[in-house]
Design a protein around this motif. Sequence first.
Motif, PDB file in Angstrom:
ATOM      1  N   VAL A  59       0.846  -1.193   0.000  1.00 33.64           N
ATOM      2  CA  VAL A  59       0.000   0.000   0.000  1.00 33.64           C
ATOM      3  C   VAL A  59       0.880   1.241   0.000  1.00 33.64           C
ATOM      4  N   THR A  60       0.513   2.226  -0.800  1.00 34.24           N
ATOM      5  CA  THR A  60       1.122   3.556  -0.753  1.00 34.24           C
ATOM      6  C   THR A  60      -0.011   4.562  -0.694  1.00 34.24           C
ATOM      7  N   GLY A  61       0.259   5.730  -0.120  1.00 35.53           N
ATOM      8  CA  GLY A  61      -0.785   6.747   0.019  1.00 35.53           C
ATOM      9  C   GLY A  61      -1.679   6.451   1.211  1.00 35.53           C
ATOM     10  N   TRP A  62      -2.926   6.926   1.140  1.00 31.40           N
ATOM     11  CA  TRP A  62      -3.869   6.771   2.243  1.00 31.40           C
ATOM     12  C   TRP A  62      -4.513   5.391   2.241  1.00 31.40           C
ATOM     13  N   LYS A  63      -4.716   4.845   3.447  1.00 32.78           N
ATOM     14  CA  LYS A  63      -5.387   3.550   3.606  1.00 32.78           C
ATOM     15  C   LYS A  63      -6.208   3.612   4.889  1.00 32.78           C
ATOM     16  N   GLN A  64      -7.510   3.305   4.790  1.00 35.09           N
ATOM     17  CA  GLN A  64      -8.354   3.244   5.969  1.00 35.09           C
ATOM     18  C   GLN A  64      -8.305   1.825   6.530  1.00 35.09           C
ATOM     19  N   ILE A  65      -7.942   1.723   7.814  1.00 37.03           N
ATOM     20  CA  ILE A  65      -7.835   0.440   8.494  1.00 37.03           C
ATOM     21  C   ILE A  65      -8.618   0.562   9.801  1.00 37.03           C
ATOM     22  N   ASP A  66      -9.609  -0.274   9.983  1.00 36.42           N
ATOM     23  CA  ASP A  66     -10.435  -0.239  11.196  1.00 36.42           C
ATOM     24  C   ASP A  66     -10.956   1.168  11.496  1.00 36.42           C
ATOM     25  N   LYS A  67     -11.487   1.826  10.478  1.00 38.09           N
ATOM     26  CA  LYS A  67     -12.116   3.150  10.569  1.00 38.09           C
ATOM     27  C   LYS A  67     -11.141   4.280  10.893  1.00 38.09           C
ATOM     28  N   LYS A  68      -9.843   4.029  10.780  1.00 34.96           N
ATOM     29  CA  LYS A  68      -8.833   5.072  10.980  1.00 34.96           C
ATOM     30  C   LYS A  68      -8.007   5.190   9.709  1.00 34.96           C
ATOM     31  N   TRP A  69      -7.539   6.410   9.431  1.00 36.99           N
ATOM     32  CA  TRP A  69      -6.748   6.655   8.227  1.00 36.99           C
ATOM     33  C   TRP A  69      -5.257   6.677   8.540  1.00 36.99           C
ATOM     34  N   TYR A  70      -4.477   6.016   7.679  1.00 41.95           N
ATOM     35  CA  TYR A  70      -3.027   5.937   7.793  1.00 41.95           C
ATOM     36  C   TYR A  70      -2.421   6.386   6.468  1.00 41.95           C
ATOM     37  N   TYR A  71      -1.176   6.864   6.525  1.00 42.19           N
ATOM     38  CA  TYR A  71      -0.513   7.291   5.298  1.00 42.19           C
ATOM     39  C   TYR A  71       0.780   6.501   5.126  1.00 42.19           C
ATOM     40  N   PHE A  72       0.943   5.943   3.921  1.00 43.67           N
ATOM     41  CA  PHE A  72       2.124   5.152   3.586  1.00 43.67           C
ATOM     42  C   PHE A  72       2.884   5.860   2.464  1.00 43.67           C
ATOM     43  N   THR A  73       4.180   5.998   2.617  1.00 42.38           N
ATOM     44  CA  THR A  73       5.005   6.694   1.630  1.00 42.38           C
ATOM     45  C   THR A  73       5.062   5.911   0.322  1.00 42.38           C
ATOM     46  N   THR A  74       5.667   6.513  -0.688  1.00 39.38           N
ATOM     47  CA  THR A  74       5.829   5.813  -1.970  1.00 39.38           C
ATOM     48  C   THR A  74       6.731   4.597  -1.814  1.00 39.38           C
ATOM     49  N   ALA A  75       7.568   4.579  -0.763  1.00 38.92           N
ATOM     50  CA  ALA A  75       8.400   3.403  -0.474  1.00 38.92           C
ATOM     51  C   ALA A  75       7.610   2.363   0.327  1.00 38.92           C
ATOM     52  N   GLY A  76       6.388   2.745   0.780  1.00 38.35           N
ATOM     53  CA  GLY A  76       5.515   1.802   1.457  1.00 38.35           C
ATOM     54  C   GLY A  76       5.508   1.860   2.976  1.00 38.35           C
ATOM     55  N   ASN A  77       6.424   2.598   3.600  1.00 37.48           N
ATOM     56  CA  ASN A  77       6.432   2.607   5.061  1.00 37.48           C
ATOM     57  C   ASN A  77       5.414   3.606   5.611  1.00 37.48           C
ATOM     58  N   MET A  78       4.828   3.255   6.754  1.00 36.17           N
ATOM     59  CA  MET A  78       3.806   4.064   7.399  1.00 36.17           C
ATOM     60  C   MET A  78       4.445   5.251   8.120  1.00 36.17           C
ATOM     61  N   ILE A  79       3.810   6.408   8.019  1.00 34.18           N
ATOM     62  CA  ILE A  79       4.269   7.622   8.693  1.00 34.18           C
ATOM     63  C   ILE A  79       3.605   7.711  10.066  1.00 34.18           C
ATOM     64  N   ALA A  80       4.364   8.082  11.108  1.00 33.70           N
ATOM     65  CA  ALA A  80       3.826   8.299  12.452  1.00 33.70           C
ATOM     66  C   ALA A  80       4.533   9.496  13.075  1.00 33.70           C
ATOM     67  N   ASN A  81       3.842  10.195  13.966  1.00 34.21           N
ATOM     68  CA  ASN A  81       4.390  11.358  14.682  1.00 34.21           C
ATOM     69  C   ASN A  81       4.900  12.441  13.733  1.00 34.21           C
TER      70      ASN A  81
END
Length: 172
Positions: A59-81
Amino acid sequence: MFPRITRRINYDEGKEDLCDDHYCHYNGKHGPGNGICCEEGRRKQSGSYWYFYENGKMVTGWKQIDKKWYYFTTAGNMIANESVKSGGKVYLLGDSGAMVTKKGWAKIKGSSTPDRYAWFYLKSGGVCTTGWKKIGSKWYYFDFYGPMLCNTTREIDGKNYKFNKSGVCTNP
């Protein structure tokens, strides 16, 4: 054709590898036909999270998981903080990587400086305030990625403004 391995996490038989943009399980041999793509889900490798579709595609870009939105970079890693700019707006991602959606003040610890915190002011839909914002009778300035300026002097539109430790502009 089976994807070429570009980064091997674990080589041992029965272990999992990250191949190009796919996450695969191997039955002891590497090469065409030996990989079985895993079920959809989140994986942690080397301190970062990735999320993979059922076909193993990352997954890259935005992904909704369990009603929450997460963002994954073009390399695929999730962004936090951190905050992320998407579609001309800035969004704040908290400790878990989920988008912070509560309207008003939000504080997060820095990803590169975990002993420091940054303050953000959120509008509806998790959008960060940027630029000038009057809250009550006080003026604040939020940088282009959303963090509030504090304990600094900054030139904005040709004028120097001072911000105290609470982020209040002392010379609006």
